[in-house]
Design an enzyme around this catalytic site. Structure first.
Site, PDB file in Angstrom:
ATOM      1  N   GLY A 144       0.824  -1.222   0.000  1.00  0.00           N
ATOM      2  CA  GLY A 144       0.000   0.000   0.000  1.00  0.00           C
ATOM      3  C   GLY A 144       0.846   1.254   0.000  1.00  0.00           C
ATOM      4  O   GLY A 144       0.412   2.308   0.478  1.00  0.00           O
ATOM      5  N   GLN A 171      -2.175   6.990   0.908  1.00  0.00           N
ATOM      6  CA  GLN A 171      -1.860   8.120   1.802  1.00  0.00           C
ATOM      7  C   GLN A 171      -0.808   7.726   2.836  1.00  0.00           C
ATOM      8  O   GLN A 171       0.267   8.333   2.940  1.00  0.00           O
ATOM      9  CB  GLN A 171      -3.120   8.597   2.530  1.00  0.00           C
ATOM     10  CG  GLN A 171      -2.805   9.607   3.638  1.00  0.00           C
ATOM     11  CD  GLN A 171      -3.985   9.937   4.534  1.00  0.00           C
ATOM     12  OE1 GLN A 171      -4.595  10.967   4.351  1.00  0.00           O
ATOM     13  NE2 GLN A 171      -4.298   9.073   5.504  1.00  0.00           N
ATOM     14  N   LEU A 225      -2.314  -8.474  -2.887  1.00  0.00           N
ATOM     15  CA  LEU A 225      -2.771  -9.240  -1.714  1.00  0.00           C
ATOM     16  C   LEU A 225      -3.642 -10.425  -2.116  1.00  0.00           C
ATOM     17  O   LEU A 225      -3.904 -11.307  -1.299  1.00  0.00           O
ATOM     18  CB  LEU A 225      -3.570  -8.336  -0.770  1.00  0.00           C
ATOM     19  CG  LEU A 225      -2.764  -7.314   0.033  1.00  0.00           C
ATOM     20  CD1 LEU A 225      -3.703  -6.445   0.853  1.00  0.00           C
ATOM     21  CD2 LEU A 225      -1.771  -8.026   0.963  1.00  0.00           C
ATOM     22  N   LEU A 261      -0.165  -2.105   4.851  1.00  0.00           N
ATOM     23  CA  LEU A 261      -1.109  -0.983   4.741  1.00  0.00           C
ATOM     24  C   LEU A 261      -2.084  -1.174   3.578  1.00  0.00           C
ATOM     25  O   LEU A 261      -3.049  -0.418   3.453  1.00  0.00           O
ATOM     26  CB  LEU A 261      -0.346   0.333   4.554  1.00  0.00           C
ATOM     27  CG  LEU A 261       0.765   0.639   5.564  1.00  0.00           C
ATOM     28  CD1 LEU A 261       1.288   2.056   5.346  1.00  0.00           C
ATOM     29  CD2 LEU A 261       0.277   0.472   6.993  1.00  0.00           C
ATOM     30  N   ALA A 262      -1.836  -2.117   2.712  1.00  0.00           N
ATOM     31  CA  ALA A 262      -2.707  -2.291   1.544  1.00  0.00           C
ATOM     32  C   ALA A 262      -4.078  -2.786   1.984  1.00  0.00           C
ATOM     33  O   ALA A 262      -4.198  -3.656   2.844  1.00  0.00           O
ATOM     34  CB  ALA A 262      -2.084  -3.282   0.562  1.00  0.00           C
ATOM     35  N   ALA A 263      -5.107  -2.208   1.398  1.00  0.00           N
ATOM     36  CA  ALA A 263      -6.486  -2.630   1.687  1.00  0.00           C
ATOM     37  C   ALA A 263      -7.433  -1.886   0.771  1.00  0.00           C
ATOM     38  O   ALA A 263      -7.066  -0.867   0.178  1.00  0.00           O
ATOM     39  CB  ALA A 263      -6.860  -2.309   3.141  1.00  0.00           C
ATOM     40  N   SER A 288      -8.331  -0.913  12.237  1.00  0.00           N
ATOM     41  CA  SER A 288      -9.120   0.325  12.123  1.00  0.00           C
ATOM     42  C   SER A 288     -10.149   0.481  13.232  1.00  0.00           C
ATOM     43  O   SER A 288     -10.762  -0.493  13.686  1.00  0.00           O
ATOM     44  CB  SER A 288      -9.848   0.285  10.776  1.00  0.00           C
ATOM     45  OG  SER A 288     -10.866   1.260  10.728  1.00  0.00           O
ATOM     46  N   GLU A 314     -12.963   1.405  12.711  1.00  0.00           N
ATOM     47  CA  GLU A 314     -14.247   0.940  12.155  1.00  0.00           C
ATOM     48  C   GLU A 314     -14.655  -0.403  12.773  1.00  0.00           C
ATOM     49  O   GLU A 314     -15.820  -0.776  12.718  1.00  0.00           O
ATOM     50  CB  GLU A 314     -14.153   0.797  10.637  1.00  0.00           C
ATOM     51  CG  GLU A 314     -14.378   2.086   9.881  1.00  0.00           C
ATOM     52  CD  GLU A 314     -15.785   2.654  10.044  1.00  0.00           C
ATOM     53  OE1 GLU A 314     -16.743   1.955   9.678  1.00  0.00           O
ATOM     54  OE2 GLU A 314     -15.922   3.782  10.535  1.00  0.00           O
ATOM     55  N   TYR A 365     -16.421  -3.497   5.329  1.00  0.00           N
ATOM     56  CA  TYR A 365     -15.028  -3.093   5.586  1.00  0.00           C
ATOM     57  C   TYR A 365     -14.652  -3.376   7.044  1.00  0.00           C
ATOM     58  O   TYR A 365     -13.611  -3.971   7.335  1.00  0.00           O
ATOM     59  CB  TYR A 365     -14.862  -1.601   5.276  1.00  0.00           C
ATOM     60  CG  TYR A 365     -13.537  -1.024   5.739  1.00  0.00           C
ATOM     61  CD1 TYR A 365     -12.391  -1.162   4.968  1.00  0.00           C
ATOM     62  CD2 TYR A 365     -13.432  -0.337   6.956  1.00  0.00           C
ATOM     63  CE1 TYR A 365     -11.167  -0.631   5.393  1.00  0.00           C
ATOM     64  CE2 TYR A 365     -12.224   0.195   7.384  1.00  0.00           C
ATOM     65  CZ  TYR A 365     -11.096   0.045   6.605  1.00  0.00           C
ATOM     66  OH  TYR A 365      -9.890   0.558   7.027  1.00  0.00           O
ATOM     67  N   LYS A 376     -11.816  -5.935   8.480  1.00  0.00           N
ATOM     68  CA  LYS A 376     -10.706  -5.480   9.320  1.00  0.00           C
ATOM     69  C   LYS A 376     -10.671  -6.235  10.658  1.00  0.00           C
ATOM     70  O   LYS A 376      -9.596  -6.467  11.213  1.00  0.00           O
ATOM     71  CB  LYS A 376     -10.810  -3.976   9.564  1.00  0.00           C
ATOM     72  CG  LYS A 376     -10.340  -3.133   8.386  1.00  0.00           C
ATOM     73  CD  LYS A 376      -8.822  -3.169   8.248  1.00  0.00           C
ATOM     74  CE  LYS A 376      -8.339  -2.385   7.044  1.00  0.00           C
ATOM     75  NZ  LYS A 376      -6.875  -2.446   6.860  1.00  0.00           N
ATOM     76  N   ARG A 425      -4.937  12.729   1.292  1.00  0.00           N
ATOM     77  CA  ARG A 425      -6.101  11.879   1.497  1.00  0.00           C
ATOM     78  C   ARG A 425      -6.853  11.710   0.178  1.00  0.00           C
ATOM     79  O   ARG A 425      -6.964  12.674  -0.604  1.00  0.00           O
ATOM     80  CB  ARG A 425      -7.001  12.559   2.537  1.00  0.00           C
ATOM     81  CG  ARG A 425      -8.196  11.766   3.006  1.00  0.00           C
ATOM     82  CD  ARG A 425      -7.832  10.453   3.590  1.00  0.00           C
ATOM     83  NE  ARG A 425      -8.683  10.089   4.720  1.00  0.00           N
ATOM     84  CZ  ARG A 425      -8.925   8.831   5.064  1.00  0.00           C
ATOM     85  NH1 ARG A 425      -8.386   7.819   4.395  1.00  0.00           N
ATOM     86  NH2 ARG A 425      -9.672   8.569   6.117  1.00  0.00           N
TER      87      ARG A 425
END
Ligand code: NAP
Ligand code: F7E
Length: 331
Positions: free
Chosen positions: A10, A14, A59, A80-82, A125, A127, A149, A153, A184
């Site tokens: 990733g 950002q 991934l 960090l990739a997602a 996260s 979330e 999501y 996670k 962002r």
């Protein structure tokens, strides 16, 4: 002394771009995993492109993960990739689970095979807390995710903990609350607001359509948050850490700060669009980063107001230089 080696999945995102700069500044040899695309998307790493070693991988593809780890021989792996945009996770729920959930297992399996002594960071996260069970949220707060999501996670978090406990891997989960910056993505609410505030100020747009203005988030600056990722991997014991500012602000407050910064009234420029409401909303998130403060000495340095003003100023500069910049996203 040989340079320490880090691999960032990733790296074009950002956080990946800020983390790569942070690690280069500390003398690391920085490797990044990138997806093949018909058009390169290296905007965020253009300024450091010639100091990075990039490897093609995905991934979704186990072979490419093992090969990337064998080629980069990392001391530290930052996953960090997602698929990171919550709203899109209802549109592509299975793919989200593959990238952001099962993808973590694939990378941990590749690590077991290629470099079990490395240290692993998983980008978990806030979330995962979703419909929150307590306020503020800590490392011990139970999860209640409210989106595909968030569910993916939560899987990624627990598989990281499980591989730490099952195989003794140095695998750490950073539970990061929202963090933003001028880099962002334009679809996230803070950047959507700062881009439109700048565009309206410059006469390039007239309207901004938003969903739930009452949602509250604990927003920090991405530059502060990548420092926390690195600090976590310097600990002898792998662990879980919440990273947050400890204060929540509403989308409405974000709007007010951004429009005040450009000196434009909100009246007549902002509309709510029911089509932008989510099937299940996370109303409020506030994190308690006390453990990170005690154990890592980490604290955020940029306040919410400073962050939004920084983003507005960057968008004003961007659009003044190139009024056509990213007009396609200006919806
Ligand atoms: P971002 O800007 O959306 O970047 C995501 C990165 O993942 C991009 O480099 C993207 O590559 C890459 N990627 C996506 N799918 C992939 C795949 N199948 N294989 C390989 N690479 C893939 O996200 P971010 O804001 O930097 O966030 C970084 C991580 O932290 C994510 O895992 C996110 O879920 C998590 N997180 C973010 C926040 C936040 O507030 N920013 C908070 C908590 C957790 P392309 O450039 O090719 O698309
Ligand atoms: O939404 C509301 C929306 O998309 C924030 C990701 O980095 O942080 C991020 O996820 C809030 C939500 O971020 C619009 O309903 C209103 O309540 O900027 P967002 P997010 O969903 O919180 C977490 C921690 C991650 O891990 C994720 O990867 O703002 N909202 N109107 C809107 N949101 C968007 N995007 N667009 C609107 O028009």
């Amino acid at each position: 002394m040989t340079a320490r080696r880090a691999l960032i999945t990733g790296i074009t995102g950002q956080d990946g771009s800020y983390l790569a700069e942070f690690l280069l500044d500390r003398g690391y040899q920085v490797h990044g995993m990138v997806r093949r695309s018909s058009t390169e998307k290296f905007e965020r790493i253009e300024q450091i492109r010639d100091r990075l070693e990039l490897h093609q991988g995905d991934l979704l593809d186990q072979r490419s993960l093992v090969d990337t780890l064998r080629a980069s021989r990392p001391d530290e792996i930052y996953n960090l990739a997602a698929m990171s945009y919550v709203a899109a996770s209802w549109v592509q729920p299975t793919l989200t689970a593959e990238f952001s959930g099962i993808g973590v297992t694939r990378l941990l399996e590749a690590m077991r095979e290629a470099c079990p002594e490395a240290r692993f960071y998983q980008a978990s996260s806030s979330e995962m807390f979703g419909k929150v069970r307590e306020v503020p949220q800590t490392e011990l707060t139970p999860f209640y995710p409210r989106s595909p999501y968030g569910v993916a996670k939560a899987y990624g978090h627990f598989i990281t903990v499980n591989y730490r406990e099952s195989y003794g891997l140095h695998a750490t989960s950073g539970i990061l609350f929202n963090h933003e910056s001028p880099r962002r993505g334009l679809e996230f609410v803070t950047r959507k607001i700062t881009w439109h505030a700048a565009a309206i100020k410059l006469g390039l747009q007239t309207k901004l359509k938003l969903g739930n203005l009452d949602a509250e988030r604990d927003w920090g600056f991405a530059g502060d948050y990548v420092r926390a990722m690195w600090l976590m991997l310097q600990e002898d014991q792998a662990d879980d850490f919440v990273i947050a500012t400890g204060s929540a602000h509403s989308v409405r407050e974000c709007l007010q700060i951004a429009f005040d910064q450009v000196g434009v009234s909100l009246d007549g420029h902002v509309e709510t669009d029911p089509g932008l409401l989510r099937p299940a909303e996370v109303e409020q998130l506030i994190g308690d980063a006390g453990k990170a403060k005690r154990m890592l000495g980490w604290e955020p340095e940029v306040s919410f107001e400073e962050l939004i003003r920084m983003m507005v100023d960057a968008d004003l500069a961007l659009l003044s230089r190139d009024p056509g910049a990213r007009r396609a996203y200006g919806r």
